[in-house]
Design a protein around this motif. Structure first.
Motif, short mmCIF file in Angstrom:
data_model
loop_
_atom_site.label_atom_id
_atom_site.label_comp_id
_atom_site.label_asym_id
_atom_site.label_seq_id
_atom_site.Cartn_x
_atom_site.Cartn_y
_atom_site.Cartn_z
N SER A 38 0.76 -1.14 -0.10
CA SER A 38 0.07 -0.03 0.12
C SER A 38 0.79 1.07 -0.12
O SER A 38 0.46 2.29 -0.59
CB SER A 38 -0.97 0.13 1.28
N ARG A 39 2.14 1.31 0.66
CA ARG A 39 2.82 2.31 0.73
C ARG A 39 4.25 2.56 -0.12
O ARG A 39 5.02 3.50 -0.42
CB ARG A 39 3.17 2.70 2.13
N GLY A 40 4.64 1.15 -0.20
CA GLY A 40 6.03 1.06 -0.91
C GLY A 40 6.95 0.97 0.04
O GLY A 40 6.89 1.10 1.35
N PHE A 41 8.13 0.47 -0.35
CA PHE A 41 9.06 -0.04 0.61
C PHE A 41 9.71 1.36 1.25
O PHE A 41 10.02 1.22 2.52
CB PHE A 41 10.05 -0.88 -0.04
N GLU A 42 10.02 2.16 0.76
CA GLU A 42 10.61 3.27 1.07
C GLU A 42 9.87 4.18 2.24
O GLU A 42 10.59 4.58 3.36
CB GLU A 42 10.96 4.40 0.00
N HIS A 43 8.62 4.00 1.89
CA HIS A 43 7.79 4.74 3.29
C HIS A 43 7.30 4.01 4.20
O HIS A 43 6.14 4.44 4.86
CB HIS A 43 6.57 5.36 2.14
N THR A 44 7.83 2.77 4.37
CA THR A 44 7.35 2.01 5.22
C THR A 44 8.41 1.85 6.29
O THR A 44 9.74 1.62 5.87
CB THR A 44 6.80 0.49 4.74
N THR A 45 8.33 2.02 7.57
CA THR A 45 9.32 1.72 8.53
C THR A 45 9.07 0.43 9.34
O THR A 45 7.92 -0.17 9.72
CB THR A 45 9.37 2.80 9.48
N ALA A 46 10.04 -0.03 10.12
CA ALA A 46 9.97 -1.20 10.88
C ALA A 46 8.97 -0.47 12.09
O ALA A 46 8.12 -1.67 12.60
CB ALA A 46 11.30 -1.46 11.55
N LYS A 47 9.14 0.44 12.60
CA LYS A 47 8.16 0.99 13.73
C LYS A 47 6.54 0.71 13.21
O LYS A 47 5.67 0.20 14.23
CB LYS A 47 8.43 2.42 13.92
N VAL A 55 2.41 -5.12 17.76
CA VAL A 55 3.58 -5.75 18.63
C VAL A 55 4.26 -4.30 19.09
O VAL A 55 4.25 -3.42 18.32
CB VAL A 55 4.32 -6.90 18.10
N ALA A 56 5.15 -4.66 19.81
CA ALA A 56 6.10 -3.56 20.20
C ALA A 56 7.16 -3.51 18.94
O ALA A 56 7.80 -4.49 18.21
CB ALA A 56 6.85 -3.72 21.34
N THR A 57 7.94 -2.42 18.76
CA THR A 57 9.02 -2.11 17.83
C THR A 57 10.10 -3.24 18.25
O THR A 57 10.76 -3.84 17.46
CB THR A 57 9.47 -0.60 17.90
N GLY A 58 10.43 -3.27 19.60
CA GLY A 58 11.39 -4.34 20.08
C GLY A 58 11.05 -5.61 19.72
O GLY A 58 12.30 -6.49 19.39
N THR A 59 9.87 -6.07 19.48
CA THR A 59 9.60 -7.58 18.96
C THR A 59 9.77 -7.45 17.52
O THR A 59 10.32 -8.66 17.21
CB THR A 59 7.87 -7.53 19.38
#
Length: 219
Positions: A38-47, A55-59
């Motif tokens: 939906s957003r593309g790779f560049e505009h998606t973050t792990a968070k 889930v939490a970012t640490g997960t």
């Protein structure tokens, strides 16, 4: 976006053995798939992937070193599905057989959705570009081998270079689904198959294939 998110690096992760851990990993994979499409790779973050999965970012970092590693895990089992279909020659009604292969390939691409990311990935990730190129080389070799067998059985034009024919067939197979973008009308896979078969078979061979199912060279 951090440097960690910007760089497309990372190795394939180990798949957890515990059922609970597998469920969390699968949730992250599903979340990443949805956001990448939906957003593309560049505009998606792990968070964002972690938040979307609940889930939490640490997960996230417990299972993947970065978003690229998650994407490679998604693509690992689907590289073959992103490849152009391999035609079958010397069969009864090759146009219908090929049209069916092309339609099925188009349906798979729509279902997976990840092919939309390929231009972005190929521009940034040389490792992935080589994986994709290696897959295409394998298909090229298999198509060329099949055409050489067809040539030996007098099924193909004898005045055309088979490497060039193979390349032409692959280009048509790989980009047939993009016809709407370039021509403004929906792809008719029967028409694409007809063009591909015209490149391969002389008219008398096509007639015999439709009538008898196969054509073999007389000994």
């Amino acid at each position: 976006m951090s440097d960690r998110e910007e760089q497309l690096v990372g190795e394939f992760p180990l798949i957890p053995k515990q059922e609970r851990a597998q469920i969390k990993r699968d949730l992250l994979l599903k979340s990443g798939h949805e956001l990448f499409v939906s957003r593309g790779f560049e505009h998606t973050t792990a968070k964002e992937i972690a938040a979307h999965a609940g889930v939490a970012t640490g997960t996230f970092y417990r299972y993947f070193s970065d978003k690229r590693q998650l994407l490679m895990s998604l693509l690992e089992d689907q590289i073959e599905m992103l490849m152009p279909p391999e035609p079958k020659w010397g069969v009864s009604d090759p146009e219908s057989t090929l049209a069916s292969l092309l339609e099925s390939h188009d349906e798979r691409l729509k279902e997976i959705g990840l092919q939309r990311l390929l231009p972005e990935l190929l521009a940034k990730d040389t490792e992935f570009a080589e994986v994709l190129a290696a897959g295409k080389r394998k298909i090229f070799t298999r198509i060329l081998s099949g055409l050489k067998r067809a040539y030996d059985n007098d099924l193909t034009w004898n005045d055309l270079d088979l490497n060039t024919v193979t390349w032409s067939v692959m280009i048509l197979a790989e980009h047939a689904h993009e016809k709407m973008k370039h021509c403004g009308n929906q792809t008719d896979y029967r028409e694409v198959a007809k063009v591909m078969c015209r490149i391969i078979f002389p008219p008398e061979v096509m007639k015999q294939l439709r009538t008898n199912g196969t054509v073999t060279k007389e000994e």
